[in-house]
Write an enzyme that holds these catalytic residues in place. Structure first.
Site, PDB file in Angstrom:
ATOM      1  N   ASP A   1      34.805  42.805  35.639  1.00  0.00           N
ATOM      2  CA  ASP A   1      33.741  42.866  36.632  1.00  0.00           C
ATOM      3  C   ASP A   1      33.049  41.506  36.724  1.00  0.00           C
ATOM      4  O   ASP A   1      32.743  40.874  35.717  1.00  0.00           O
ATOM      5  CB  ASP A   1      32.737  43.942  36.207  1.00  0.00           C
TER       6      ASP A   1
ATOM      7  N   GLU B   1      37.703  40.277  39.060  1.00  0.00           N
ATOM      8  CA  GLU B   1      36.932  40.428  40.289  1.00  0.00           C
ATOM      9  C   GLU B   1      36.320  39.050  40.516  1.00  0.00           C
ATOM     10  O   GLU B   1      35.356  38.683  39.852  1.00  0.00           O
ATOM     11  CB  GLU B   1      35.847  41.483  40.138  1.00  0.00           C
TER      12      GLU B   1
END
Length: 789
Positions: free
Chosen positions: A346, A382
């Site tokens: 993330d 990401e």
């Protein structure tokens, strides 16, 4: 209070480690003055003893308890200066979680006592709170890592065959009728044989789980009756989240991994190493902040405040060697002890950001690249955050794959009917070489997706123009507003058969485009049967029917879509041309007179540079020739595969003439999204077919005597279950820089002939000798009725 025997122990490994005789405790803190180990009863409710760790070596506090055993419940109190203006926030009144804890006991019961300062004080976070927080804190538990794995082996799926399936441990089985109620929403529930069989039957190779590291529910959400459903609020990087455990043991997670591995499916974890649940200077003191705030977090030039590149209040300081060690130790723990197969990071730009900015040679990225364990698992970034220079799609080093949001937005916009989308669509469908073709990276580095946990589901993407997030309690202000979605005439559910049919076709178009593009496809769980969140595109706080998978609402259209996805996945697995290991650049074989990729007009000719510039472009064919494509292992006794993918986002039918290809004697349709149940159609070498309005067609060539497979033999080779294990429902934008072998594409009216419904052999022969008359471009420049824009 009892008194335990304590010895000096060792400064490594960090955390609480059972060695068969006792437990070694080791905690890093560069600025602490004393560390107390607090021991609790089995429920974590009553403190039994405090033990001062006797030794301090290389900034690590450590001690050994020969009488401690697995199951011991503990926490820390760390002494040191409380001087927020210089970055120190030590407060021994606050019980702290061990950053290396392998298991947690109990739940967070929020109160003002969790904050190191006095809430409401005129001095704000410069004040000091003396209340004990232990009663409302979860505690750490010493674990015995022993587990019998049996003969299960890691599947080690090659990147070229990988298909990700993103889902949530809790939400996936909360409504699953085959999972016993006591197991729904747990690791054991996800490992249920019916669930595993269903995922395998689709052809999924790798299940990607939303965060399962221990995390907390935000206080403000609980006060509104909501929960942190997604879990992007980590407080422990080694402990599985307890709320997903039916048994309360880490063995349950390991058994889940073993069952997926036994089915040949990888387990990928979504991990959050960019921030923690402790927030900014006004946040609680739960672990890192009270252990060594100045080391664990990136602080602003005024060290009272935090650098907030995450939007959550703080940013983990992976530039610090001990913090970097913690993150890499965590990853190795999950890859070795828990046997997971990869990680999706993330806001991964933060992990590559040094004090001077994002750096491909940053410490964390270099550490992963050279690590003998981490360099062998799947690493997916990401590639963005909200910090300076935060958008880094294509910016990660070799060995990494990246979520490609440009693919998502381009494909959504194209099928919605937006103008001028074919040029970028060509690049996105061929692996986005403009971002990833450097330093020897491969097409698989682009993780392509249409939908993900963050945003609309596929069903809602074709059913809503606007987000409907009022249940989140933020006046519908949260979540993205620019979704590139289209409701096709009605906002939300409808009984209009025309709209329903078009929505189902658009789902097929989007899924087929995803599965037939170069790169690594990722499917959002539930999209394969039309799961809905009722228009909520930010269900992060919805531990409810809104975010749970709607197994009990699968209708006939849903079951049909499941079978369509199975066929599309099987075709991808069956045809290596749909997942090439190298990029396509229009490389030509002069001896054969063909290219690895050629872009075809509906008239059957190669697109010219001028034709690529028409903003009204809607239809194009992508011709792939396996006799030339680099990276395929050629067999001398079998010619290379030849495929053509035809996409038409125009709202009317168009005639499409298949091109003349050396060696090709005919074609067969493998899939047509406008007629998914239609039997395979045969075409002459230069025959013609109708490209229905808003449809995708995949064709395979017969050449030199080769007959190419449909989906069924592929399913046999992959040993996919034949029985349908789906439970039955109860009766009740940046500029385009370079394109990938595709200069750009456009709709040219002069390229199109008359519509041909079906070409018989006689008709096909007649078409060979008769040139199609130029036709007018159907319709006006507006591709949809104005009320559906």
């Amino acid at each position: 209070m009892r008194r335990s025997r304590v010895q000096e122990g060792l400064p490594f490994p960090l955390g609480a480690t059972w060695d068969g005789l006792g437990v070694n405790f080791a905690l890093f803190s560069a600025h602490a003055t004393k560390v107390e180990l607090c021991l609790f009863d089995q429920d974590g409710r009553r403190e039994l003893e405090r033990v001062v760790l006797p030794e301090y070596t290389d900034e690590v506090w450590h001690g050994y308890l020969p009488d401690a055993r697995p199951g011991t419940v503990y926490g820390y109190r760390v002494h040191g200066p409380y001087e927020p203006t210089v970055g120190h926030r030590f407060n021994p009144n606050k019980l702290l979680l061990d950053p290396y804890a392998k298991a947690l006991v109990g739940h967070m019961r929020w109160s003002d006592a969790h904050f190191g300062y006095r809430i409401g004080s005129p001095r704000d976070d410069l004040s000091f709170d003396r209340r004990d927080s232990a009663a409302g804190m979860p505690k750490c538990r010493v674990v015995d890592p022993a587990f019998t794995w049996g003969n299960t082996q890691a599947p080690r799926i090659p990147w070229e065959r990988t298909i990700f399936y993103e889902t949530h441990v809790g939400g996936y089985t909360m409504r699953h009728p085959a999972v016993p109620p006591q197991l729904q929403g747990t690791y054991a529930g996800l490992a249920h044989q019916d669930v595993v069989d269903y995922i395998k039957s689709i052809g999924i190779t790798s299940i990607e789980l939303l965060p399962i590291h221990a995390f907390l529910d935000d206080r403000h959400l609980l006060e509104r009756g909501l929960r942190n459903f997604w879990g992007y609020n980590s407080i422990g990087f080694f402990a599985p989240e307890p709320r997903y455990s039916a048994s309360g043991t880490i063995g349950e997670f390991k058994e889940m991994v073993a069952r997926f591995h036994d089915a040949g499916i990888e387990v990928i974890l979504d991990v959050v190493y960019n921030h923690t649940a402790e927030g900014n200077e006004r946040g609680p003191t739960l672990s890192f902040k009270g252990i060594d705030n100045a080391s664990y977090y990136r602080l602003a030039p005024d060290p009272r405040y935090y650098i907030n590149d995450t939007g959550t209040g703080n940013t983990l300081n992976v530039s610090h060697p001990r913090v970097l060690q913690m993150v890499t130790d965590s990853l190795r723990y999950w890859a070795t002890e828990m046997r997971v197969d990869g990680f999706r990071f993330d806001l991964a730009t933060i992990l590559g950001r040094e004090p001077h900015g994002f750096d491909q040679g940053g410490g964390f990225l270099d550490a992963c690249r050279q690590d003998p364990v981490l360099s062998r698992v799947k690493l997916i970034a990401e590639p963005w955050d909200i910090g300076p220079g935060g958008y880094q799609v294509g910016g990660f080093p070799p060995g990494w794959a990246e979520w490609n949001d440009r693919y998502r937005d381009t494909v959504r916009s194209y099928w919605k009917g937006d103008e001028s989308k074919l040029p970028e669509l060509a690049s996105r469908m061929t692996g986005s070489s403009d971002f990833f073709d450097k330093r020897g990276r491969r097409p698989w580095a682009s993780v392509n997706f249409i939908t993900a946990h963050d945003g609309f589901t596929l069903n809602d993407l074709v059913s809503y123009n606007e987000k409907h997030n009022t249940a989140n309690g933020e006046n519908n202000q949260d979540g993205h507003s620019n979704n590139h979605s289209w409701n096709h005439g009605v906002e939300g559910p409808t009984d209009d058969p025309t709209i329903k049919e078009l929505r189902e076709r658009q789902k097929r178009n989007l899924l087929a485009t995803l599965l037939f593009s170069q790169g690594t496809p990722m499917i959002l769980a539930g999209d394969e049967f039309g799961n809905t969140q009722n228009g909520n595109n930010n269900a992060y706080c919805q531990n409810s029917d809104i975010a749970w998978i709607n197994w009990d609402k699968i209708d006939d259209d849903g079951y049909s879509l499941i079978e369509f996805v199975r066929q599309a996945v099987a075709l991808r697995h069956s045809h290596p041309l749909l997942g090439l290991p190298k990029f396509l650049h229009g490389q030509q074989d002069s001896e054969l007179g063909v290219k690895d990729i050629t872009w075809i007009t509906p008239a059957g000719t190669e697109k010219s540079p001028e034709q690529w510039q028409d903003p009204m472009a809607r239809c194009v064919g992508m011709l792939l020739d396996g006799r030339v494509a680099a990276g395929l292992q050629q067999r001398t006794d079998k010619p290379g595969d030849i495929l053509m993918l035809v996409v038409n986002s125009y709202h009317e039918d168009l005639p499409f003439t298949v091109p003349s290809v050396p060696g090709v004697v005919g074609w067969q349709t493998l899939m047509d999204t406008a007629q998914p149940d239609r039997k395979t159609q045969m075409l002459k070498a230069d025959g013609s077919f109708k490209a229905s309005g808003r449809s995708l067609v995949l064709l395979s060539a017969f050449h030199d005597g080769a007959v190419w497979t449909t989906a069924e033999p592929a399913r046999e080779r992959l040993a996919m279950p034949e029985a349908d294990p789906v439970p039955e429902a109860p009766v009740e934008d940046a500029p385009l820089e370079v394109s990938t072998g595709a200069e750009a594409a456009a709709f040219d009216p002069a390229d199109h002939g008359e519509t041909v419904e079906e070409a018989s052999d006689a008709e096909a022969e007649a078409m060979e000798n008769t040139a199609a008359e130029p036709g007018e471009q159907p319709g006006s420049q507006e591709t949809e009725p104005s009320e559906t824009r």
